[in-house]
Motif scaffolding. Structure first.
Motif, PDB file in Angstrom:
ATOM      1  N   ASP A  50      -1.736 125.500 -64.897  1.00  0.00           N
ATOM      2  CA  ASP A  50      -0.453 126.156 -65.142  1.00  0.00           C
ATOM      3  C   ASP A  50      -0.116 126.191 -66.629  1.00  0.00           C
ATOM      4  O   ASP A  50      -0.322 125.207 -67.342  1.00  0.00           O
ATOM      5  N   ILE A  51       0.397 127.335 -67.066  1.00  0.00           N
ATOM      6  CA  ILE A  51       0.884 127.454 -68.441  1.00  0.00           C
ATOM      7  C   ILE A  51       2.250 126.784 -68.540  1.00  0.00           C
ATOM      8  O   ILE A  51       3.161 127.118 -67.796  1.00  0.00           O
ATOM      9  N   GLU A  52       2.374 125.831 -69.424  1.00  0.00           N
ATOM     10  CA  GLU A  52       3.641 125.170 -69.677  1.00  0.00           C
ATOM     11  C   GLU A  52       3.834 125.069 -71.189  1.00  0.00           C
ATOM     12  O   GLU A  52       2.947 124.577 -71.902  1.00  0.00           O
ATOM     13  N   ASN A  53       4.980 125.564 -71.640  1.00  0.00           N
ATOM     14  CA  ASN A  53       5.282 125.562 -73.079  1.00  0.00           C
ATOM     15  C   ASN A  53       4.188 126.245 -73.893  1.00  0.00           C
ATOM     16  O   ASN A  53       3.816 125.800 -74.980  1.00  0.00           O
ATOM     17  N   ALA A  56      -2.154 125.292 -71.822  1.00  0.00           N
ATOM     18  CA  ALA A  56      -2.713 124.756 -70.580  1.00  0.00           C
ATOM     19  C   ALA A  56      -4.112 124.241 -70.872  1.00  0.00           C
ATOM     20  O   ALA A  56      -4.745 124.624 -71.868  1.00  0.00           O
ATOM     21  N   ASP A  75       5.769 130.777 -69.371  1.00  0.00           N
ATOM     22  CA  ASP A  75       5.594 129.763 -68.325  1.00  0.00           C
ATOM     23  C   ASP A  75       5.466 130.452 -66.975  1.00  0.00           C
ATOM     24  O   ASP A  75       6.064 131.497 -66.730  1.00  0.00           O
ATOM     25  N   GLY A  76       4.688 129.854 -66.091  1.00  0.00           N
ATOM     26  CA  GLY A  76       4.503 130.436 -64.762  1.00  0.00           C
ATOM     27  C   GLY A  76       3.175 131.140 -64.604  1.00  0.00           C
ATOM     28  O   GLY A  76       2.749 131.424 -63.487  1.00  0.00           O
TER      29      GLY A  76
END
Length: 246
Positions: A50-53, A56, A75-76
């Motif tokens: 998951d892409i966060e900030n 990833a 994000d998401g």
């Protein structure tokens, strides 16, 4: 008596139609929710994270870690790295002939929350761990037509990084000899890459990529149907009243 029965019958039909429309709308809403849940648990060929900030990292079965970072990555998104094998890997190896050995090829892409491929158009940095297995590591971009381009890379410690702005096939290799730009045809029976243009800084298109729908069309369809049913009912009642007066 017959006229009353007809009116009663029409009223019953109207009530049935009214009851059917909410059920249809409810079913559509449920379908949407189910689809969303399936997307969260969708099975992908590669290894997702998951892409966060805006970043990833995923780990492949051979222990290689692949990380991505980009200021414009929302994000998401799901970052997916798929190690290529079989005919596709053999084709890439033929494209890379004379450019490197110990070739590891990957399809690197993103999925949105609807399960569609998301095309990046702004720079992202991708990093591979080397695990001490490469002395002169190099990364190449491979287009759908088989053209290759050496990426500008930086090596820090046991990690090699490069910057790109589109999804595609990329190959990590041990560089040999001198670099030459070459091309080769697509492998028979293999799937093409996701990059549509050659070189860093260009964005490629994914064949069959869908776009997520925005907005909710359920309520519009429901009220349009209700309006049509009401108009039919009122028209029928008007005709019956005219006949009754006559």
């Amino acid at each position: 008596m017959k006229k009353r029965r007809k009116i009663t019958g029409l009223a019953v039909m109207l009530l049935l139609l009214i009851s059917i429309f909410p059920m249809t709308a409810f079913a559509a809403e449920n379908t949407g929710q189910s689809s969303s849940q399936l997307t969260l648990t969708v099975s992908v060929s590669g290894y997702p994270a998951d892409i966060e900030n805006g970043q990833a990292e995923t780990t492949l079965p051979d222990g290689t870690t692949v990380a991505v970072q980009g200021e414009d990555l929302p994000d998401g998104l799901l970052f997916v790295v798929e190690p290529l094998e079989g005919d596709t890997l053999a084709w890439i190896e033929s494209c890379m002939e004379g450019k490197g050995t110990d070739i590891r090829a990957y399809d690197i892409y993103f999925l949105d929350n609807s399960g569609n491929r998301y095309e990046v158009t702004k720079p992202i940095t991708v990093s591979f761990s080397l695990d001490g297995e490469y002395q002169r590591p190099v990364v190449y971009y491979i287009s759908e037509s088989g053209e290759t381009q050496k990426m500008e890379t930086s090596v820090a410690g046991d990690q090699i990084s490069f910057t790109t702005d589109h999804n595609s096939y990329y190959a990590l290799a041990e560089q040999v000899g001198t670099e030459e730009t070459g091309s080769s045809g697509n492998p028979s029976g293999s799937t093409g890459g996701t990059g549509g243009q050659t070189g860093s800084g260009t964005s490629g298109n994914v064949s069959g990529k869908g776009s997520p729908k925005t907005g909710d069309e359920t309520e519009i369809g429901f009220w349009a149907g209700m309006m049509a049913v009401s108009m039919i009912f009122l028209s029928t009642m008007a005709v019956m009243l005219r006949k009754r007066k006559a």
